[in-house]
Design an enzyme around this catalytic site. Structure first.
Site: not given
Length: 445
Positions: A139, A142
């Site tokens: 990801c 974050r």
């Protein structure tokens, strides 16, 4: 996922990149990199079943069972759970400065010994879900992990109640366009019964209707789930390329059932272009909330198999993956033709030029509709800000380079020009093979 002109906070760049079915396609990645096989395997490259898989990882790392915090209690009858529970509780108390963890450890130990499992407090659940996001190596968004809003719906086990709560999740996440990071956590797996399951890869997915000549109207990624929904009684939508699939939900000790999403739970954005009036004639659109729903939230050895969560979109997830991939909507040839580009040779860079215009259209449309979206340049800078913040706190940030680098203009972003630690950490969002099989429709009923 993140950035739009009207807001400066939020997560981006991962939630529409669920693990791809093995089509053999070698693609670049979007946020949760929708359809990326060559970009990497399962989400944290962890396919073990929880909590046994977590216990094996800890055993391999030399982490043995801690000393019994209460010698009068028997050894828990699910011994592989205790190391994971102990590690999590100690980490939670240390990071949030909650003091001596011994009383909570004794409580959890006794509960595991008596029932084979233990129940997280609401504070532990919130901490675990947020740290799982912080630990998500694939990801890019974050930076705002600590802003994740956690809805505790562990009291729900029936399919119809879970489907209704999922619709509420989408309403709460969309907020009329101001998307917020949100997770809804349903009952976990327990020794005496499985927890509920959501079969859809995301809460909102578009149907893929296979025609007699083999063509697919809609999203080819979802042709298997579409066929499964039909077998379960779904009559199908209007036959457009963007028919919203029903939710397929399996309650505790129940069979999977279909539930139509209410229209007010599905926020969609028509995709237009600021410079080309003909673009509206393509009749493109995409949904605003990328809510992953097949990933398991693993906290301290407890597996929450039904825990849909979302951030907001990074534009490339839609424009460079969902609408552009050849095994998805495959729009680049069509757009290039309308732009008058020479498609007879790759050296004309027609794919690149069409891809940029498609991504411009996505960002323009979301901004015009007042719906949160981010661009890959902004999100790349934000990710490095996240790395700096975490390192100042003494925490190492794990990342998978092949997923962090955007699927277009990678070398023009700062995340391209460095390497990353790939160590997988818990708590975590993990992808199990059987969940992928359910989402693809390749699962025996």
């Amino acid at each position: 996922m993140p950035d739009t002109p009207q807001r400066t906070d939020g997560p981006a760049g991962w939630l529409d990149r669920a693990e791809a079915r093995d089509t053999g396609a070698a693609k670049g990645g979007g946020t949760a990199r929708d359809g990326a096989v060559a970009r990497g395997g399962g989400f944290q490259e962890r396919h073990e079943r929880c909590p046994e898989g977590a216990a094996r990882r800890r055993s391999a790392a030399g982490i043995d069972h801690p000393r019994n915090p209460n010698p009068r209690n028997p050894v828990p009858r699910t011994p592989e759970l205790w190391p994971a529970a102990s590690e999590f509780i100690r980490a939670h108390h240390a990071e949030e400065r909650l003091g001596d963890p011994a009383p909570r450890l004794a409580e959890a130990y006794a509960e595991i010994g008596g029932t084979g499992t233990y129940r997280h407090t609401e504070r532990e659940l919130t901490f675990g879900a947020r740290v799982a996001w912080r630990n998500a190596n694939r990801c890019i968004g974050r930076l705002y992990w600590n802003s994740l809003h956690v809805r505790d719906r562990r009291d729900l086990t029936a399919a119809e109640d879970i489907a209704a709560a999922c619709a509420d999740h989408l309403r709460g996440a969309s907020q009329g366009g101001r998307i917020r990071p949100l997770i809804t956590v349903f009952a976990p797996d327990a020794p005496d019964r499985p927890g509920p399951r959501i079969w859809n890869e995301q809460l909102i997915r578009y149907a893929g209707y296979v025609q007699r000549d083999g063509r697919v109207v809609g999203d080819p990624r979802n042709e298997g789930l579409t066929a499964l929904a039909r077998r379960l009684g779904w009559r199908g939508g209007d036959g457009t390329p963007f028919d919203v699939l029903p939710l397929i939900v399996q309650g505790t000790d129940d069979k999977p059932r279909c539930f139509d999403l209410p229209p007010d739970a599905v926020l969609e954005v028509p995709i237009e272009h600021e410079d080309h009036d003909w673009w509206a004639g393509l009749r493109l659109r995409w949904h605003a909330v990328p809510a992953l729903s097949t990933m398991c939230l693993e906290i301290g050895g407890i597996c929450y198999q039904a825990a849909p969560f979302n951030g907001w979109y990074m534009g490339t997830e839609i424009g460079a993956r969902n609408l552009a991939d050849t095994d998805r909507y495959d729009l680049l040839p069509r757009i290039a033709e309308r732009l008058g580009l020479d498609t007879t040779s790759d050296r004309s860079l027609w794919k690149d030029r069409a891809l940029v215009e498609l991504n411009r259209a996505v960002l323009y449309s979301f901004d015009r509709a007042g719906v949160t979206v981010t661009d890959h340049h902004t999100e790349s800078r934000r990710f490095l800000t996240h790395v700096d913040r975490e390192e100042r706190k003494g925490r190492t940030v794990g990342a998978d380079w092949s997923w962090i680098v955007p699927p277009i203009s990678g070398s023009a972003t700062p995340v391209f020009h460095r390497t990353y630690d790939t160590t997988a950490r818990t708590p975590a969002y993990v992808q199990h093979p059987e969940a992928l099989a359910r989402a693809s429709g390749d699962f025996l009923l």
